[in-house]
Scaffold this motif. Structure first.
Motif, PDB file in Angstrom:
ATOM      1  N   LEU A   1       0.836  -1.204   0.000  1.00 28.42           N
ATOM      2  CA  LEU A   1       0.000   0.000   0.000  1.00 28.42           C
ATOM      3  C   LEU A   1       0.867   1.249   0.000  1.00 28.42           C
ATOM      4  O   LEU A   1       0.603   2.191  -0.748  1.00 28.42           O
ATOM      5  N   GLU A   2       1.895   1.264   0.838  1.00 29.13           N
ATOM      6  CA  GLU A   2       2.764   2.440   0.919  1.00 29.13           C
ATOM      7  C   GLU A   2       3.517   2.659  -0.388  1.00 29.13           C
ATOM      8  O   GLU A   2       3.620   3.797  -0.863  1.00 29.13           O
ATOM      9  N   ALA A   3       4.031   1.587  -0.998  1.00 28.77           N
ATOM     10  CA  ALA A   3       4.744   1.719  -2.268  1.00 28.77           C
ATOM     11  C   ALA A   3       3.816   2.245  -3.365  1.00 28.77           C
ATOM     12  O   ALA A   3       4.193   3.130  -4.153  1.00 28.77           O
ATOM     13  N   MET A   4       2.597   1.727  -3.407  1.00 33.74           N
ATOM     14  CA  MET A   4       1.614   2.173  -4.389  1.00 33.74           C
ATOM     15  C   MET A   4       1.249   3.642  -4.148  1.00 33.74           C
ATOM     16  O   MET A   4       1.177   4.438  -5.086  1.00 33.74           O
ATOM     17  N   ALA A   5       1.022   3.996  -2.890  1.00 37.88           N
ATOM     18  CA  ALA A   5       0.668   5.376  -2.549  1.00 37.88           C
ATOM     19  C   ALA A   5       1.777   6.332  -2.975  1.00 37.88           C
ATOM     20  O   ALA A   5       1.516   7.392  -3.548  1.00 37.88           O
ATOM     21  N   GLU A   6       3.017   5.960  -2.720  1.00 39.43           N
ATOM     22  CA  GLU A   6       4.149   6.816  -3.081  1.00 39.43           C
ATOM     23  C   GLU A   6       4.229   6.999  -4.595  1.00 39.43           C
ATOM     24  O   GLU A   6       4.461   8.111  -5.080  1.00 39.43           O
ATOM     25  N   LYS A   7       4.003   5.938  -5.334  1.00 36.78           N
ATOM     26  CA  LYS A   7       4.038   6.014  -6.800  1.00 36.78           C
ATOM     27  C   LYS A   7       2.937   6.941  -7.317  1.00 36.78           C
ATOM     28  O   LYS A   7       3.171   7.767  -8.196  1.00 36.78           O
ATOM     29  N   ILE A   8       1.736   6.831  -6.759  1.00 40.06           N
ATOM     30  CA  ILE A   8       0.606   7.676  -7.182  1.00 40.06           C
ATOM     31  C   ILE A   8       0.852   9.125  -6.783  1.00 40.06           C
ATOM     32  O   ILE A   8       0.631  10.048  -7.572  1.00 40.06           O
ATOM     33  N   ARG A   9       1.331   9.333  -5.554  1.00 42.08           N
ATOM     34  CA  ARG A   9       1.619  10.698  -5.082  1.00 42.08           C
ATOM     35  C   ARG A   9       2.654  11.392  -5.956  1.00 42.08           C
ATOM     36  O   ARG A   9       2.626  12.611  -6.108  1.00 42.08           O
ATOM     37  N   SER A  10       3.587  10.626  -6.523  1.00 38.40           N
ATOM     38  CA  SER A  10       4.664  11.223  -7.308  1.00 38.40           C
ATOM     39  C   SER A  10       4.181  11.831  -8.622  1.00 38.40           C
ATOM     40  O   SER A  10       4.865  12.664  -9.210  1.00 38.40           O
ATOM     41  N   ILE A  11       2.996  11.453  -9.064  1.00 39.11           N
ATOM     42  CA  ILE A  11       2.430  12.012 -10.296  1.00 39.11           C
ATOM     43  C   ILE A  11       1.848  13.379  -9.965  1.00 39.11           C
ATOM     44  O   ILE A  11       0.999  13.504  -9.091  1.00 39.11           O
ATOM     45  N   LYS A  12       2.309  14.394 -10.657  1.00 38.93           N
ATOM     46  CA  LYS A  12       1.854  15.764 -10.392  1.00 38.93           C
ATOM     47  C   LYS A  12       0.840  16.198 -11.448  1.00 38.93           C
ATOM     48  O   LYS A  12       1.158  16.280 -12.626  1.00 38.93           O
ATOM     49  N   ILE A  13      -0.367  16.443 -11.009  1.00 40.24           N
ATOM     50  CA  ILE A  13      -1.431  16.950 -11.880  1.00 40.24           C
ATOM     51  C   ILE A  13      -2.101  18.087 -11.130  1.00 40.24           C
ATOM     52  O   ILE A  13      -2.560  17.903 -10.013  1.00 40.24           O
ATOM     53  N   GLU A  14      -2.140  19.228 -11.740  1.00 39.54           N
ATOM     54  CA  GLU A  14      -2.719  20.397 -11.101  1.00 39.54           C
ATOM     55  C   GLU A  14      -4.196  20.522 -11.428  1.00 39.54           C
ATOM     56  O   GLU A  14      -4.662  20.034 -12.453  1.00 39.54           O
ATOM     57  N   PHE A  15      -4.911  21.201 -10.587  1.00 40.51           N
ATOM     58  CA  PHE A  15      -6.336  21.478 -10.764  1.00 40.51           C
ATOM     59  C   PHE A  15      -6.587  22.082 -12.139  1.00 40.51           C
ATOM     60  O   PHE A  15      -7.472  21.683 -12.865  1.00 40.51           O
ATOM     61  N   LYS A  16      -5.758  23.056 -12.531  1.00 36.22           N
ATOM     62  CA  LYS A  16      -5.909  23.746 -13.804  1.00 36.22           C
ATOM     63  C   LYS A  16      -5.761  22.769 -14.969  1.00 36.22           C
ATOM     64  O   LYS A  16      -6.521  22.816 -15.924  1.00 36.22           O
ATOM     65  N   GLN A  17      -4.795  21.860 -14.892  1.00 36.58           N
ATOM     66  CA  GLN A  17      -4.594  20.878 -15.953  1.00 36.58           C
ATOM     67  C   GLN A  17      -5.822  19.987 -16.104  1.00 36.58           C
ATOM     68  O   GLN A  17      -6.251  19.697 -17.211  1.00 36.58           O
ATOM     69  N   ALA A  18      -6.376  19.554 -15.002  1.00 35.91           N
ATOM     70  CA  ALA A  18      -7.544  18.684 -15.044  1.00 35.91           C
ATOM     71  C   ALA A  18      -8.725  19.414 -15.658  1.00 35.91           C
ATOM     72  O   ALA A  18      -9.457  18.858 -16.473  1.00 35.91           O
ATOM     73  N   LYS A  19      -8.914  20.659 -15.286  1.00 36.19           N
ATOM     74  CA  LYS A  19     -10.014  21.450 -15.818  1.00 36.19           C
ATOM     75  C   LYS A  19      -9.845  21.652 -17.324  1.00 36.19           C
ATOM     76  O   LYS A  19     -10.796  21.521 -18.085  1.00 36.19           O
ATOM     77  N   GLU A  20      -8.616  21.930 -17.769  1.00 35.59           N
ATOM     78  CA  GLU A  20      -8.352  22.109 -19.199  1.00 35.59           C
ATOM     79  C   GLU A  20      -8.617  20.819 -19.965  1.00 35.59           C
ATOM     80  O   GLU A  20      -9.165  20.853 -21.066  1.00 35.59           O
ATOM     81  N   LYS A  21      -8.271  19.681 -19.384  1.00 33.44           N
ATOM     82  CA  LYS A  21      -8.500  18.402 -20.040  1.00 33.44           C
ATOM     83  C   LYS A  21      -9.999  18.157 -20.222  1.00 33.44           C
ATOM     84  O   LYS A  21     -10.438  17.708 -21.269  1.00 33.44           O
ATOM     85  N   VAL A  22     -10.784  18.463 -19.203  1.00 32.03           N
ATOM     86  CA  VAL A  22     -12.240  18.313 -19.287  1.00 32.03           C
ATOM     87  C   VAL A  22     -12.788  19.237 -20.365  1.00 32.03           C
ATOM     88  O   VAL A  22     -13.615  18.837 -21.184  1.00 32.03           O
TER      89      VAL A  22
END
Length: 189
Positions: free
Chosen positions: A137-158
């Motif tokens: 769980l910790e290894a998976m969480a760290e891998k997911i946390r390392s991905i940086k996606i900003e609120f603005k990027q998500a909104k632009e994608k939508v």
């Protein structure tokens, strides 16, 4: 086994609804969790009894039970769920991502479940909770946390997906001549 069975939560028995809410306790950091995303209004953490590897729960930090109790905040939580889905895609490479909003009898706090779906996986409704170690769980969480996606990027994608949808709908419009021939073919048949 449910969340409450896997943790010693006897201290929650004599508390108010909000104080007794396990998700509120996670927000306050009174209960340990594997947080993978957080912003000013929401929190996302790995489910400790996942139906699929990387199953994540996205919650508002404010306690409420149903999405329609706070539309604006629920919309922000949905956007956070999209950000988490993108993080899961990049970190774990699933075939698809499913979203679920099913009220829980156990936890009376609005939440969105984000399920990564993998090749040859049995349907989620039939899947039993996976046994995942604390280290996994910790290894998976760290891998997911390392991905940086900003609120603005998500909104632009939508917004880009909405633009593509509008273009496709415009392409579907038929000329008067095409409509005439389609109607004529139906009348002949």
């Amino acid at each position: 086994m449910c969340i409450r069975d896997s943790l010693n939560l006897s201290f929650l028995k004599n508390l108010s609804m909000e104080e007794a809410c396990i998700f509120c306790q996670i927000v306050k950091r009174n209960v340990k969790s594997k947080i993978v995303h957080e912003d000013e209004v929401s929190l996302a953490f790995l489910d400790i009894n996942p139906r699929s590897k990387g199953m994540t729960i996205v919650i508002p930090k404010q306690h409420y039970q149903n999405f329609d109790e706070n539309f604006e905040l629920s919309a922000r939580v949905f956007l956070s769920a999209l950000i988490v889905a993108e993080k899961l895609k990049q970190a774990l490479n699933p075939k698809e991502i499913f979203f679920s909003i099913i009220p829980s009898e156990l936890v009376k706090h609005f939440h969105i479940r984000v399920y990564p779906v993998y090749e040859n996986q049995i349907p989620l409704a039939e899947a039993q909770p996976l046994k995942i170690s604390e280290a996994e769980l910790e290894a998976m969480a760290e891998k997911i946390r390392s991905i940086k996606i900003e609120f603005k990027q998500a909104k632009e994608k939508v917004e880009k997906k909405e633009e593509v949808k509008e273009v496709k709908e415009e392409e579907k419009k038929r000329t008067e001549e095409e409509i005439y021939w389609i109607k004529r073919d139906f009348e002949i048949a």
